[in-house]
Scaffold this motif. Sequence first.
Motif, PDB file in Angstrom:
ATOM      1  N   VAL A  43      -1.232  -2.479  -2.211  1.00 30.01           N
ATOM      2  CA  VAL A  43      -1.537  -2.034  -3.671  1.00 30.01           C
ATOM      3  C   VAL A  43      -2.361  -1.055  -3.856  1.00 30.01           C
ATOM      4  O   VAL A  43      -3.376  -1.792  -3.007  1.00 30.01           O
ATOM      5  CB  VAL A  43      -0.452  -2.362  -4.778  1.00 30.01           C
ATOM      6  CG1 VAL A  43      -0.682  -1.630  -5.832  1.00 30.01           C
ATOM      7  CG2 VAL A  43       0.409  -3.170  -5.327  1.00 30.01           C
ATOM      8  N   VAL A  44      -2.829   0.501  -3.616  1.00 33.14           N
ATOM      9  CA  VAL A  44      -4.312   0.762  -3.932  1.00 33.14           C
ATOM     10  C   VAL A  44      -3.923   1.293  -5.474  1.00 33.14           C
ATOM     11  O   VAL A  44      -3.129   2.121  -5.980  1.00 33.14           O
ATOM     12  CB  VAL A  44      -4.138   1.977  -2.996  1.00 33.14           C
ATOM     13  CG1 VAL A  44      -5.007   3.065  -3.156  1.00 33.14           C
ATOM     14  CG2 VAL A  44      -3.696   1.956  -1.339  1.00 33.14           C
ATOM     15  N   VAL A  45      -4.729   1.235  -6.102  1.00 27.49           N
ATOM     16  CA  VAL A  45      -4.939   1.694  -7.381  1.00 27.49           C
ATOM     17  C   VAL A  45      -6.312   3.123  -7.020  1.00 27.49           C
ATOM     18  O   VAL A  45      -7.825   2.319  -6.640  1.00 27.49           O
ATOM     19  CB  VAL A  45      -5.668   0.518  -8.422  1.00 27.49           C
ATOM     20  CG1 VAL A  45      -5.902   1.326  -9.451  1.00 27.49           C
ATOM     21  CG2 VAL A  45      -4.296  -0.677  -8.452  1.00 27.49           C
ATOM     22  N   GLN A  61      -6.115   0.130   5.228  1.00 27.21           N
ATOM     23  CA  GLN A  61      -6.354  -2.020   4.526  1.00 27.21           C
ATOM     24  C   GLN A  61      -5.240  -2.958   4.859  1.00 27.21           C
ATOM     25  O   GLN A  61      -5.783  -3.643   4.422  1.00 27.21           O
ATOM     26  CB  GLN A  61      -7.003  -1.451   3.552  1.00 27.21           C
ATOM     27  CG  GLN A  61      -8.086  -0.669   2.956  1.00 27.21           C
ATOM     28  CD  GLN A  61      -8.845  -0.939   3.492  1.00 27.21           C
ATOM     29  OE1 GLN A  61      -9.285  -2.319   3.189  1.00 27.21           O
ATOM     30  NE2 GLN A  61      -9.778  -0.490   4.711  1.00 27.21           N
ATOM     31  N   GLY A  62      -3.952  -1.483   5.599  1.00 30.31           N
ATOM     32  CA  GLY A  62      -2.657  -2.295   5.589  1.00 30.31           C
ATOM     33  C   GLY A  62      -1.696  -2.321   5.050  1.00 30.31           C
ATOM     34  O   GLY A  62      -1.060  -0.775   4.923  1.00 30.31           O
ATOM     35  N   ASP A  63      -0.396  -2.343   4.705  1.00 22.13           N
ATOM     36  CA  ASP A  63       1.231  -1.972   4.758  1.00 22.13           C
ATOM     37  C   ASP A  63       1.103  -1.695   3.106  1.00 22.13           C
ATOM     38  O   ASP A  63       1.788  -2.236   2.441  1.00 22.13           O
ATOM     39  CB  ASP A  63       1.943  -2.999   4.699  1.00 22.13           C
ATOM     40  CG  ASP A  63       2.818  -2.260   4.864  1.00 22.13           C
ATOM     41  OD1 ASP A  63       3.469  -1.036   4.420  1.00 22.13           O
ATOM     42  OD2 ASP A  63       4.331  -2.925   4.878  1.00 22.13           O
ATOM     43  N   ILE A  64       0.609  -0.353   2.974  1.00 22.46           N
ATOM     44  CA  ILE A  64       0.137  -0.027   1.652  1.00 22.46           C
ATOM     45  C   ILE A  64       1.839   0.862   0.628  1.00 22.46           C
ATOM     46  O   ILE A  64       2.601   1.052   1.520  1.00 22.46           O
ATOM     47  CB  ILE A  64      -0.702   0.937   1.405  1.00 22.46           C
ATOM     48  CG1 ILE A  64      -2.221   0.890   1.354  1.00 22.46           C
ATOM     49  CG2 ILE A  64      -0.163   1.957   0.009  1.00 22.46           C
ATOM     50  CD1 ILE A  64      -2.661   2.224   1.525  1.00 22.46           C
ATOM     51  N   ARG A  65       2.865  -0.495  -0.120  1.00 25.01           N
ATOM     52  CA  ARG A  65       3.587  -0.508  -0.406  1.00 25.01           C
ATOM     53  C   ARG A  65       3.396   0.575  -2.044  1.00 25.01           C
ATOM     54  O   ARG A  65       4.732   0.919  -1.825  1.00 25.01           O
ATOM     55  CB  ARG A  65       4.142  -1.774  -0.383  1.00 25.01           C
ATOM     56  CG  ARG A  65       4.625  -2.674   0.268  1.00 25.01           C
ATOM     57  CD  ARG A  65       5.982  -2.245   1.075  1.00 25.01           C
ATOM     58  NE  ARG A  65       6.021  -2.353   2.655  1.00 25.01           N
ATOM     59  CZ  ARG A  65       6.577  -4.184   2.301  1.00 25.01           C
ATOM     60  NH1 ARG A  65       6.627  -4.624   1.242  1.00 25.01           N
ATOM     61  NH2 ARG A  65       6.248  -4.870   4.039  1.00 25.01           N
ATOM     62  N   LEU A  66       2.253   0.730  -2.645  1.00 27.44           N
ATOM     63  CA  LEU A  66       2.705   1.435  -3.887  1.00 27.44           C
ATOM     64  C   LEU A  66       1.373   2.171  -4.264  1.00 27.44           C
ATOM     65  O   LEU A  66      -0.040   1.327  -3.342  1.00 27.44           O
ATOM     66  CB  LEU A  66       2.789   0.381  -4.743  1.00 27.44           C
ATOM     67  CG  LEU A  66       3.085   1.134  -5.968  1.00 27.44           C
ATOM     68  CD1 LEU A  66       3.722   1.535  -6.141  1.00 27.44           C
ATOM     69  CD2 LEU A  66       3.693  -0.473  -6.850  1.00 27.44           C
ATOM     70  N   ILE A  67       1.415   3.161  -4.456  1.00 28.04           N
ATOM     71  CA  ILE A  67      -0.121   4.153  -5.109  1.00 28.04           C
ATOM     72  C   ILE A  67       0.206   4.076  -6.371  1.00 28.04           C
ATOM     73  O   ILE A  67       1.367   4.661  -7.642  1.00 28.04           O
ATOM     74  CB  ILE A  67      -0.179   4.934  -4.624  1.00 28.04           C
ATOM     75  CG1 ILE A  67       0.177   5.635  -3.090  1.00 28.04           C
ATOM     76  CG2 ILE A  67      -1.350   5.613  -5.055  1.00 28.04           C
ATOM     77  CD1 ILE A  67       0.132   6.730  -2.215  1.00 28.04           C
ATOM     78  N   LEU A  68      -0.897   3.096  -7.196  1.00 29.30           N
ATOM     79  CA  LEU A  68      -1.045   3.151  -8.758  1.00 29.30           C
ATOM     80  C   LEU A  68      -1.899   3.991  -9.330  1.00 29.30           C
ATOM     81  O   LEU A  68      -3.396   4.115  -8.559  1.00 29.30           O
ATOM     82  CB  LEU A  68      -1.182   1.506  -9.395  1.00 29.30           C
ATOM     83  CG  LEU A  68      -0.283   0.782  -9.242  1.00 29.30           C
ATOM     84  CD1 LEU A  68      -0.006  -0.140  -9.544  1.00 29.30           C
ATOM     85  CD2 LEU A  68       1.236   1.681  -9.498  1.00 29.30           C
TER      86      LEU A  68
END
Length: 259
Positions: A43-45, A61-68
């Motif tokens: 998750v990216v914040v 950075q990886g498999d990004i599943r959510l952006i907060l």
Amino acid sequence: MTVIAAEQVTPRAKRLLAPNPGPMTLEGTNSWVLSAEAGEHCVVVDPGPADEPHLGRLAEQGDIRLILLTHHHLDHAEGASRLRSMTGAPIAAADPSLCVDSEPLRPGTTDAAGIELMVLQTPGHSSDSVCLLLSADHALLTGDTILGRGTTVVAHPDGRLNDYLDSLRRLRALVAEAVDVVLPGHGPVVQNPSLTLDFYLQHRRERLEQVRLAVAELGEPVTPMDVVRRVYADVDESLWPAAELSVRAQLEHLTELGA
Ligand SMILES: [Zn+2]
């Protein structure tokens, strides 16, 4: 510009510094990459500004599943839609107008793509500011509600001092029980959050008293900038426009208090 390597700060939180340094953003925006236990998705914040190389590094950075998003200010949120187009990840924030393919963030514990986060509504810097508790690491992501250095702006009229003081008091109680480290939106990681919260509360009390005295001494009519010149004489002039917003918030607060 030299690119600073991603830095693993807690077992599950990594920092990537965006290349947008400035008087308000300190070294730049801290974008945070949180990894799930198994490590395969994240998750990216706060993706930060719409800076293509920075967003590209985040996407790697990886498999990004959510952006907060901690709040709507551009130095945190501007890059969200581009990062979404790179990764397909939905965007979630407290403000429904910022959300894409996601429900807005609500207070309480939430499963953020396999990562347990507690969402705290902490208005004050802005009306839509949230902090996120990464319980597993005893780490609190604070956006601009708490910074790694110095103090933040109450961005009047969207940000309100009454709300901010209430948020700081609630965070102070939480930090005493559950937080070892603050991961701020700008500046270094805060290793002694209780002391920092005490300092923030004390600083607000002192500034408010200084503003009250300045208004009394200057006499009506007084403009917010008159108050800034007197009360923020110790602060670099490049920060005075921001200080003026904080002064407006403090004057509003004093009026509400009937002082
Ligand atoms: Zn910011």
